[in-house]
Design a protein around this motif. Structure first.
Motif, PDB file in Angstrom:
ATOM      1  N   PRO A  10       0.865  -1.176   0.000  1.00 56.58           N
ATOM      2  CA  PRO A  10       0.000   0.000   0.000  1.00 56.58           C
ATOM      3  C   PRO A  10       0.902   1.226   0.000  1.00 56.58           C
ATOM      4  CG  PRO A  10       0.115  -0.941   2.203  1.00 56.58           C
ATOM      5  CD  PRO A  10       0.918  -1.830   1.306  1.00 56.58           C
ATOM      6  N   THR A  11       0.524   2.241  -0.754  1.00 58.93           N
ATOM      7  CA  THR A  11       1.385   3.406  -0.860  1.00 58.93           C
ATOM      8  C   THR A  11       0.575   4.680  -1.053  1.00 58.93           C
ATOM      9  OG1 THR A  11       3.308   4.300  -2.032  1.00 58.93           O
ATOM     10  CG2 THR A  11       1.741   3.046  -3.333  1.00 58.93           C
ATOM     11  N   GLY A  12       1.186   5.763  -0.696  1.00 57.33           N
ATOM     12  CA  GLY A  12       0.588   7.070  -0.909  1.00 57.33           C
ATOM     13  C   GLY A  12       1.107   7.686  -2.197  1.00 57.33           C
ATOM     14  N   PRO A  13       0.684   8.910  -2.492  1.00 55.47           N
ATOM     15  CA  PRO A  13       1.043   9.538  -3.762  1.00 55.47           C
ATOM     16  C   PRO A  13       2.530   9.850  -3.915  1.00 55.47           C
ATOM     17  CG  PRO A  13      -0.148  11.086  -2.364  1.00 55.47           C
ATOM     18  CD  PRO A  13      -0.222   9.744  -1.696  1.00 55.47           C
ATOM     19  N   ALA A  14       3.194  10.247  -2.840  1.00 59.27           N
ATOM     20  CA  ALA A  14       4.613  10.602  -2.955  1.00 59.27           C
ATOM     21  C   ALA A  14       5.458   9.373  -3.292  1.00 59.27           C
ATOM     22  CB  ALA A  14       5.095  11.256  -1.665  1.00 59.27           C
ATOM     23  N   GLU A  15       5.230   8.279  -2.589  1.00 59.18           N
ATOM     24  CA  GLU A  15       5.995   7.062  -2.861  1.00 59.18           C
ATOM     25  C   GLU A  15       5.673   6.529  -4.257  1.00 59.18           C
ATOM     26  OE1 GLU A  15       7.444   3.432  -0.231  1.00 59.18           O
ATOM     27  OE2 GLU A  15       5.293   3.282  -0.658  1.00 59.18           O
ATOM     28  N   LEU A  16       4.399   6.569  -4.648  1.00 62.90           N
ATOM     29  CA  LEU A  16       4.023   6.089  -5.975  1.00 62.90           C
ATOM     30  C   LEU A  16       4.699   6.921  -7.067  1.00 62.90           C
ATOM     31  CD1 LEU A  16       2.423   4.065  -7.649  1.00 62.90           C
ATOM     32  CD2 LEU A  16       0.500   5.674  -7.580  1.00 62.90           C
ATOM     33  N   ALA A  17       4.806   8.223  -6.878  1.00 62.88           N
ATOM     34  CA  ALA A  17       5.483   9.076  -7.865  1.00 62.88           C
ATOM     35  C   ALA A  17       6.947   8.667  -8.013  1.00 62.88           C
ATOM     36  CB  ALA A  17       5.368  10.543  -7.468  1.00 62.88           C
ATOM     37  N   ARG A  24       9.103   2.087 -12.609  1.00 61.01           N
ATOM     38  CA  ARG A  24       8.422   1.009 -11.882  1.00 61.01           C
ATOM     39  C   ARG A  24       9.356  -0.168 -11.604  1.00 61.01           C
ATOM     40  NH1 ARG A  24       2.461   1.709 -12.316  1.00 61.01           N
ATOM     41  NH2 ARG A  24       2.113   3.422 -13.738  1.00 61.01           N
ATOM     42  N   ARG A  25      10.623   0.150 -11.409  1.00 64.03           N
ATOM     43  CA  ARG A  25      11.637  -0.896 -11.219  1.00 64.03           C
ATOM     44  C   ARG A  25      12.207  -0.971  -9.814  1.00 64.03           C
ATOM     45  NH1 ARG A  25      10.863  -4.545 -14.922  1.00 64.03           N
ATOM     46  NH2 ARG A  25      10.666  -3.631 -16.970  1.00 64.03           N
ATOM     47  N   LYS A  26      11.912   0.039  -8.959  1.00 63.13           N
ATOM     48  CA  LYS A  26      12.464  -0.023  -7.602  1.00 63.13           C
ATOM     49  C   LYS A  26      11.645   0.821  -6.649  1.00 63.13           C
ATOM     50  CE  LYS A  26      15.823   3.688  -8.002  1.00 63.13           C
ATOM     51  NZ  LYS A  26      17.197   4.071  -7.764  1.00 63.13           N
ATOM     52  N   TRP A  27      11.798   0.468  -5.376  1.00 69.81           N
ATOM     53  CA  TRP A  27      11.179   1.214  -4.295  1.00 69.81           C
ATOM     54  C   TRP A  27      12.140   2.297  -3.843  1.00 69.81           C
ATOM     55  CZ3 TRP A  27       6.255   0.782  -3.668  1.00 69.81           C
ATOM     56  CH2 TRP A  27       5.633  -0.385  -4.107  1.00 69.81           C
ATOM     57  N   ILE A  36      12.215   0.218   8.565  1.00 69.06           N
ATOM     58  CA  ILE A  36      11.972  -0.971   7.752  1.00 69.06           C
ATOM     59  C   ILE A  36      11.074  -0.632   6.565  1.00 69.06           C
ATOM     60  CG2 ILE A  36      12.266  -2.670   9.600  1.00 69.06           C
ATOM     61  CD1 ILE A  36       9.180  -2.838   9.728  1.00 69.06           C
ATOM     62  N   PHE A  37      11.246  -1.414   5.511  1.00 69.80           N
ATOM     63  CA  PHE A  37      10.352  -1.422   4.357  1.00 69.80           C
ATOM     64  C   PHE A  37       9.511  -2.666   4.541  1.00 69.80           C
ATOM     65  CE2 PHE A  37       9.615  -3.190   0.066  1.00 69.80           C
ATOM     66  CZ  PHE A  37       8.909  -2.138  -0.505  1.00 69.80           C
ATOM     67  N   TYR A  38       8.188  -2.511   4.526  1.00 73.19           N
ATOM     68  CA  TYR A  38       7.356  -3.674   4.810  1.00 73.19           C
ATOM     69  C   TYR A  38       6.300  -3.913   3.732  1.00 73.19           C
ATOM     70  CZ  TYR A  38       4.236  -0.173   6.796  1.00 73.19           C
ATOM     71  OH  TYR A  38       3.437   0.922   6.972  1.00 73.19           O
ATOM     72  N   PRO A  39       6.638  -4.710   2.727  1.00 67.27           N
ATOM     73  CA  PRO A  39       5.610  -5.186   1.806  1.00 67.27           C
ATOM     74  C   PRO A  39       4.760  -6.227   2.532  1.00 67.27           C
ATOM     75  CG  PRO A  39       7.706  -6.203   1.296  1.00 67.27           C
ATOM     76  CD  PRO A  39       7.961  -5.216   2.391  1.00 67.27           C
ATOM     77  N   VAL A  40       3.535  -6.412   2.047  1.00 64.51           N
ATOM     78  CA  VAL A  40       2.611  -7.334   2.709  1.00 64.51           C
ATOM     79  C   VAL A  40       2.362  -8.559   1.833  1.00 64.51           C
ATOM     80  CG1 VAL A  40       1.610  -5.420   4.013  1.00 64.51           C
ATOM     81  CG2 VAL A  40       0.497  -6.180   1.920  1.00 64.51           C
TER      82      VAL A  40
END
Length: 124
Positions: A10-17, A24-27, A36-40
């Motif tokens: 889940p992400t907000g607009p700033a991270e998605l930008a 669309r290749r990296k976080w 921490i970075f926490y994908p679900v």
């Protein structure tokens, strides 16, 4: 052929930008207050966070999906952050570059929650 683990974020607009800026290749790097970075591990949990947390806080919330090399991801134990479906990987912020190097394919945008569409829309 390597096995891929599918994860959601889940992400907000700033991270998605920033994700879009990467092709669309990296976080992007974690913020200083985020150790921490926490994908679900499931889409429903990501959807609830995007709708119930990101939308009210950031004005929009998004659900993304991506793959990571399963053998590499196994170094991060699954964390149960609540009920049986509330499971996450906890990747230390300082290891995010290495984690990104093991992504399999692009980061996909699955659904967006906007003030005018709080039920969610699927980009298309």
């Amino acid at each position: 052929m390597r096995k891929t683990l599918t994860l959601w974020r889940p992400t907000g607009p700033a991270e998605l930008a920033l994700v879009r800026d990467s092709g669309r290749r990296k976080w992007p790097p974690c913020l200083p207050e985020q150790p921490i970075f926490y994908p679900v591990l499931n889409e429903d949990y990501a959807t609830r966070i995007a709708r119930e947390w990101n939308l009210p806080r950031d004005g929009e919330g998004h659900v993304t999906r991506f793959g990571v090399d399963a053998d590499f991801a196994s170094r991060y134990p699954v964390q149960q952050a609540g009920g049986s479906t509330i499971r996450e990987l906890w990747v230390p912020a300082e290891e995010l570059d290495e984690f990104n190097a093991h992504l399999c394919g692009p980061i996909e945008l699955l659904r967006s929650f906007l003030p005018e569409h709080p039920e969610g829309i699927v980009p298309g």
